[in-house]
Write an enzyme that holds these catalytic residues in place. Structure first.
Site, PDB file in Angstrom:
ATOM      1  N   TYR A 134       5.521   0.086 -19.197  1.00 54.79           N
ATOM      2  CA  TYR A 134       4.386  -0.141 -18.294  1.00 54.79           C
ATOM      3  C   TYR A 134       4.824   0.026 -16.846  1.00 54.79           C
ATOM      4  O   TYR A 134       4.123   0.657 -16.043  1.00 54.79           O
ATOM      5  CB  TYR A 134       3.853  -1.552 -18.526  1.00 54.79           C
ATOM      6  N   LYS A 138       3.299   2.737 -14.128  1.00 57.57           N
ATOM      7  CA  LYS A 138       2.681   2.295 -12.877  1.00 57.57           C
ATOM      8  C   LYS A 138       3.422   2.843 -11.653  1.00 57.57           C
ATOM      9  O   LYS A 138       2.797   3.111 -10.624  1.00 57.57           O
ATOM     10  CB  LYS A 138       2.603   0.773 -12.838  1.00 57.57           C
TER      11      LYS A 138
END
Length: 236
Positions: A134, A138
């Site tokens: 993640y 991002k």
């Protein structure tokens, strides 16, 4: 009033952002993964609705096609995201990239980042080898946002850290303010005299310093090249 698209708007921050913009009188088009996730009672609030699973490349293209039917957006808020999923790169990075590349250039682009992007990797082999986290995804979408800040005349681009807020993704124990979590996105989509006018990384309407790779032009170029190669779609 502005014409604004919000992806991932069936719940959480996306829904709150769309709701706030509609309350201000803007024409809001909302996206959800499928029709069942849209609240039929709220349908009258929206200029229109778009459905498609952003974890599937062919459906991302279909979402772009649906969006094109509304004409040029004043702002597009790339809110949709997943946390713990094998689709973390597709939803959090590839979908925003493809929608940006396939749609008419809007007046403003706003991408949801996270403070966790600071732990992301610049090893772009992870984009395709199934090991991305993640935080990686991002970092890459934050880099994309800043890369686009000066790419197209008439289009500004920003990244937003909404904070760790108590949504379904954030969990009930998340410590940040839920209302503050969507206010920056709505503000960037509609207000003028914002400093910086483009290329900002924001948290609660204040510019912050992102991961040092995000504003680095060499890394931005490598990322865009990797995204173009992986998807077969040129950014333009």
């Amino acid at each position: 009033m502005a014409l604004i698209l919000v992806t991932g708007a069936s719940s959480g921050l996306g829904h709150n952002t769309a709701d706030a913009l509609a309350d201000q009188g803007h024409d809001v088009v909302v996206h959800a993964r499928n029709q069942g996730r849209l609240n039929a009672e709220a349908a009258g609030r929206w200029k229109g609705t778009i459905v498609g699973d952003l974890a599937k490349l062919d459906e991302i293209r279909h979402v772009a096609d649906q969006a094109q039917e509304f004409g040029r957006f004043d702002a597009v808020i790339h809110n949709a995201g997943v946390l713990d999923s094998p689709d973390v790169v597709t939803v959090n990075t590839l979908a925003p990239y493809l929608l940006t590349a396939l749609m008419d250039k809007p007046g403003r682009l706003i991408y949801l980042s996270s403070s966790m992007h600071r732990g992301g990797s610049t090893d772009l082999r992870r984009l395709t080898d199934g090991t991305a986290s993640y935080s990686d995804a991002k970092l890459w979408v934050t880099t994309l946002a800043l890369a686009l800040a000066s790419r197209w005349d008439g289009t500004t681009s920003h990244a937003v850290d909404p904070g760790w807020v108590p949504t379904r993704m954030g969990g009930p124990g998340a410590p940040d303010d839920l209302t503050a979590g969507h206010q920056t996105q709505a503000w960037l989509a509609t207000h003028h005299n914002i400093t910086p006018n483009t290329g900002g990384y924001w948290h609660h309407q204040r510019p912050q310093e992102p991961h040092p790779a995000a504003p680095d032009e060499e890394f931005q170029a490598r990322l865009i090249q990797a995204l173009e190669s992986h998807t077969g779609v040129q950014l333009g």
